[in-house]
Design an enzyme around this catalytic site. Sequence first.
Site, PDB file in Angstrom:
ATOM      1  N   GLU A 224       1.013  -1.053  -0.087  1.00 10.50           N
ATOM      2  CA  GLU A 224       0.038  -0.003  -0.070  1.00 10.50           C
ATOM      3  C   GLU A 224       0.888   1.191  -0.100  1.00 10.50           C
ATOM      4  O   GLU A 224       1.432   1.544   1.169  1.00 10.50           O
ATOM      5  CB  GLU A 224      -0.893   0.001   1.126  1.00 10.50           C
ATOM      6  CG  GLU A 224      -1.897  -1.177   1.190  1.00 10.50           C
ATOM      7  CD  GLU A 224      -3.005  -1.266   0.037  1.00 10.50           C
ATOM      8  OE1 GLU A 224      -2.870  -0.163  -0.455  1.00 10.50           O
ATOM      9  OE2 GLU A 224      -3.635  -2.355   0.059  1.00 10.50           O
ATOM     10  N   CYS A 258      -1.806   9.402   2.560  1.00 11.04           N
ATOM     11  CA  CYS A 258      -1.440   8.821   1.314  1.00 11.04           C
ATOM     12  C   CYS A 258      -2.465   8.972   0.327  1.00 11.04           C
ATOM     13  O   CYS A 258      -2.176   9.026  -0.946  1.00 11.04           O
ATOM     14  CB  CYS A 258      -1.175   7.331   1.299  1.00 11.04           C
ATOM     15  SG  CYS A 258      -2.536   6.206   2.020  1.00 11.04           S
TER      16      CYS A 258
END
Length: 479
Positions: A224, A258
Amino acid sequence: MNIENSHIEEYTSIEQLQDIFASQRAAFNNNIYPKITERIAQLKQLKAAVMNNQEALISAISSDFGHRCADETRISELLTFVEAIDTSIKHIHRWTKPSTRKVSIIFQPASNQVLYQPLGVVGIMVPWNYPLILSLGPLVTALTAGNRVMLKLSEYTPHFNECLTTLLATVFKTDQVAVTTGVADVSTAFSQLPFNHLFFTGSTGVGKLVMKAAAENLTPVTLELGGKSPAIITDNVDMDLAAERICFGKSLNAGQICVAPDYILCPEHKKHEFIEAYKNAFARMYPSIKDNPDYSTIINEAQYLRLQKLIEEAELAGARCTQINPANESFENTRKMPPTIVENASADLGVLTEELFGPILPIVTYNKLEQAIDYVNDRARPLALYLFSLDKGEQAQVSYQTHSGGICINNTITHLAQGDLPFGGVGDSGMGHYHGFEGFQTFSKAKAVHKIGKLNGGKLLYPPYGKSIHQLFYKLFVR
């Protein structure tokens, strides 16, 4: 239970890592398929422990940042955690139920099933920006699938690490869930353990190193990562609506997330309208910054200086950088960083090539939507894409003609909190999924089970070949 005054050893040694891994592997081998009731009990105990100690967790995270807004932690971490764990508890019986698959007439009588088995010992590597949800989110999914878990927490969040370690020790034995901490050498050793699955959240550069280390053991990985998540604004959307929702997503944790909108793709003739709408939206949410408890600080001096250098580089190259500072405050020695809008930046500057991870917002203009789509597709695939359009044709066009880990239409960030939707990157922004059923699949082995009884229709095809039954079979099925 009160865990605020707990104290634990700060770092895990490499020898301890190996011992913990060995104990978890042995424990898994003694209980290869934990009962569903056992898993549900663990999830409920974990939820209760987190909910009973949420103030301690919030305080610990704020201490690590210097200051982080308590409500942001509740909204972006605790709310998402609750959604994830409630979804898992609700659907675990359906997810774990073997699924029946079709058997061709050729192989009848027989049955086909897919059985979802736990993988074994899972390693989860956690970044500093959202340490609660990025540790507990994948932990929940891995436990739902029946695994043992080792967590490696960031060295930049020592207060949170201590708090979470103590909390988890009240729920799990270390041979079920263990927390490990330490700097680069421990992280390296952690990624080199022969896990049955390794889950990493962090930068693309470090993700490559993690994947390389995992390859030595043929350990499957979920990465991720991040990247530059664009927000595309089209002509037919209300600019105040778009600006407000982008501002909310960009200002959470001062942009240290993110999936924060990294840059704006805006019609050329609407650029100034967007800038004014964005300034107004920010001023409504944050009328002041310096002493405002709702606005978070940059986590440390190194990150703060990195962001300042990006702005300085852009200004020296001729870009226009506009700071949004509603109360005209000074931020010296605070690590509070106001938003900066960047216009007219050349494509090679850091603000348009690096993941920003802070309150810097470049604007790139376009004239036709196809140009915006081309701009996105010419670059590394982002973790998120945000589209602001009320036109269903444009929504379909962008959804099908761009690649991203996920797309959120007419909002930002909230797709991450959907417990029943998969979350994961693509290309430079990662690989694999967690959340929901797809996350359960990530931490499970989908084992094919083909079963026959005493009757065996396939025996008709045994040698010697050349019999009439073979010729009939070829005529009917090999065509």
